[in-house]
Design an enzyme around this catalytic site. Structure first.
Site, PDB file in Angstrom:
ATOM      1  N   HIS A 254     -10.149  -3.506  -1.161  1.00 57.75           N
ATOM      2  CA  HIS A 254     -10.439  -2.998  -2.506  1.00 57.75           C
ATOM      3  C   HIS A 254      -8.916  -2.446  -2.903  1.00 57.75           C
ATOM      4  O   HIS A 254      -8.722  -2.824  -4.185  1.00 57.75           O
ATOM      5  CB  HIS A 254     -11.435  -1.918  -2.357  1.00 57.75           C
ATOM      6  CG  HIS A 254     -11.676  -1.562  -3.924  1.00 57.75           C
ATOM      7  ND1 HIS A 254     -12.603  -2.098  -4.847  1.00 57.75           N
ATOM      8  CD2 HIS A 254     -11.107  -0.539  -4.607  1.00 57.75           C
ATOM      9  CE1 HIS A 254     -12.737  -1.361  -5.890  1.00 57.75           C
ATOM     10  NE2 HIS A 254     -11.858  -0.435  -5.836  1.00 57.75           N
ATOM     11  N   GLU A 255      -8.403  -1.404  -2.121  1.00 51.97           N
ATOM     12  CA  GLU A 255      -7.419  -1.185  -2.906  1.00 51.97           C
ATOM     13  C   GLU A 255      -6.108  -1.829  -2.910  1.00 51.97           C
ATOM     14  O   GLU A 255      -5.190  -1.787  -3.813  1.00 51.97           O
ATOM     15  CB  GLU A 255      -6.953   0.351  -2.093  1.00 51.97           C
ATOM     16  CG  GLU A 255      -7.984   1.435  -2.043  1.00 51.97           C
ATOM     17  CD  GLU A 255      -8.271   1.738  -3.512  1.00 51.97           C
ATOM     18  OE1 GLU A 255      -7.310   1.673  -4.256  1.00 51.97           O
ATOM     19  OE2 GLU A 255      -9.291   2.179  -3.702  1.00 51.97           O
TER      20      GLU A 255
ATOM     21  N   HIS B 222      -6.046  -3.900  -6.263  1.00 52.43           N
ATOM     22  CA  HIS B 222      -5.439  -3.148  -7.163  1.00 52.43           C
ATOM     23  C   HIS B 222      -3.940  -3.083  -6.980  1.00 52.43           C
ATOM     24  O   HIS B 222      -3.153  -3.413  -8.011  1.00 52.43           O
ATOM     25  CB  HIS B 222      -5.758  -1.559  -7.195  1.00 52.43           C
ATOM     26  CG  HIS B 222      -7.181  -1.184  -7.693  1.00 52.43           C
ATOM     27  ND1 HIS B 222      -7.575  -1.787  -8.763  1.00 52.43           N
ATOM     28  CD2 HIS B 222      -8.072  -0.604  -7.040  1.00 52.43           C
ATOM     29  CE1 HIS B 222      -9.081  -1.462  -8.827  1.00 52.43           C
ATOM     30  NE2 HIS B 222      -9.127  -0.676  -7.778  1.00 52.43           N
TER      31      HIS B 222
END
Length: 462
Positions: A21-22, A25
């Site tokens: 997920h990170e 980003h």
């Protein structure tokens, strides 16, 4: 040992999902020219730190592993003035489209991970129960459709129009019926038995929204069949023990009716409190070849049902079902297609469930927290790689959907701000953002509290 497996499986699951997920980003921020100051797995005190000499990003593993974050250069969060040459690399200086892409990249990365994991499971092959239908309970949708039990479902199509889709396994059948129930459609199931292949019309237009849960198939009268119903244990002093039923017995019929499903068997026993029933069992041999057949007469004891308050019959036997399984395997392209399709179905299902929980059409008991996730992580890990990868994919989808909810604090809340900015040409004011952030934080705390309560309720059977 089981606790250790659960802890390790939970740590691996959370670690993988947070990193993916990170990193979504992080990677899009880098592509958009934004300076990333820190990539952290976990919160709180750093345990491990490393600074990349190439990008200057600080990579951190922190003490509290339940989450992570990517910190970008931003004038609103900088403790000191940012040098003029670094301003073009600040997040807040980027066009709204770039900011939208950076924030959306996290949940999108979770969906991509789910597609890849499901594709890996489909490509390597997975053992699943065959789509054989057990004898349905009277007046259920399966019984009204004409199923007697023993039929193998091979295809499904819309009753009105549409192409025929093959059914390869029980889980495949469940997902196809779940989609039809959500859309309130009529479908035709093609199933075969020893006499040939026949069509069974199934009307799912009136399925209650509250029935679309873990027991969805049971509500319709569909249970896996074609296998063996085994007595796994007998309670001391029970009717089953007094009648001579023993662990390892294979149940063949009840009052002359074939039985291969625990749900239907229990339902029949419940309606015969104090009335003698005859069980035909097999003893000796093995589950494939069978053994000696005997008739056992049991009188179910009348007991009060805690849910309904009515008297029901119980014999005190623990049951296990051994159903035929098949090895389902697909080619690389088809695996990716099926992975994308399964991810889309699960994401849509999650969104619908969230909506129904908000409107009160679905119970908040469907929310789960870290305790339940750890429990299922351990269980799936013990079942093997395919089960654990499927579990990871499911949680990854849930994490992606959760983060896209339009709640301030979450990614979806920020995306909502950027949509407003793109539509009006003006950014949402800091004052409004602060108010909405507080409201969003209250929502997250409330959801977390409900999820934790549900976890504890399941743990202590409250």
């Amino acid at each position: 040992m089981n606790l250790l497996i659960e802890v390790l499986a939970f740590a691996v699951a959370i670690g993988v999902l947070v990193v993916v997920h990170e990193y979504g980003h992080y990677s899009v921020a880098r592509m958009c020219g934004v300076k990333v100051l820190r990539f952290s797995i976990g919160f709180g005190k750093p345990l491990v730190q490393w600074v990349s000499p190439k990008t200057g990003t600080e990579w951190t593993i922190a003490a509290l592993p339940l989450g992570g974050y990517v910190k970008m250069l931003d004038e609103r969060e900088a403790g000191a003035p940012i040098p003029p040459e670094a301003l073009p690399h600040a997040f807040n200086r980027q066009h709204v489209a770039k900011r939208f892409a950076i924030v959306a990249a996290g949940p999108i990365a979770n969906f991509i991970l789910a597609i890849v994991l499901f594709a890996a499971v489909f490509a390597t092959g997975v053992s699943e129960p065959a789509a054989i239908v057990a004898a349905p309970a009277p007046n259920t949708a399966a019984a009204l459709a004409g199923f007697d039990g023993g039929e193998t479902v091979v295809a499904v199509r819309n009753a009105d129009a549409g192409s025929t889709e093959p059914v390869r396994s029980w889980s495949d059948l469940r997902w196809k019926l779940l989609g039809a129930a959500f859309d309130h459609r009529r479908v035709i199931l093609s199933a075969k038995d020893s006499h040939g292949t026949f069509d069974f019309p199934l009307d799912l237009r009136d399925v209650s929204e509250k029935d679309v849960d873990d027991d969805f198939m049971s509500h319709l009268g569909f249970e896996p069949g074609g296998g063996k119903l085994i007595v796994a244990g007998v309670q001391a002093g029970s009717a089953a023990q007094h009648a001579g039923l023993a662990a390892g017995d294979r149940l063949v019929s009840i009052d002359g009716k074939p039985t291969d499903n625990a749900t239907a068997f229990i339902a029949y026993v419940k309606t015969h409190a104090g009335k003698a029933i005859t069980l035909q069992v097999e003893r000796g041999g093995d589950a494939q070849q069978g053994g000696k057949t005997e008739d056992i007469h049991v009188v179910p004891l009348a007991q009060r049902d805690d849910t309904t308050g009515q008297q029901i019959g119980r014999i005190g036997a623990e049951l296990a079902t051994q159903v035929p399984s098949i090895q389902v395997r697909y080619g690389p392209i088809e695996s990716l297609q099926l992975g994308a399709h399964r991810t889309w179905d699960l994401a849509a299902y999650s969104v619908r469930m969230f909506g129904r929980m908000i409107t009160g059409e679905a119970s908040l008991k469907n929310l789960s927290g870290p305790v339940t996730i750890a429990d299922y992580a351990g269980k799936s890990a013990r079942l093997g790689p395919s089960a654990f990868l499927s579990f990871l994919a499911l949680v990854s989808i849930s994490l992606g959907v959760l983060n896209l909810l339009p709640i301030p604090v979450l990614d979806g809340g920020h995306l909502l701000y950027y949509l407003v900015e793109a539509a009006t040409g003006k950014a949402v004011s800091d004052r409004w953002q602060l108010v909405l952030q507080r409201a969003g934080l209250a929502c997250i705390v409330a959801l977390s509290a409900i999820a934790l309560f549900n976890d504890l309720a399941r743990l202590i059977h409250f």
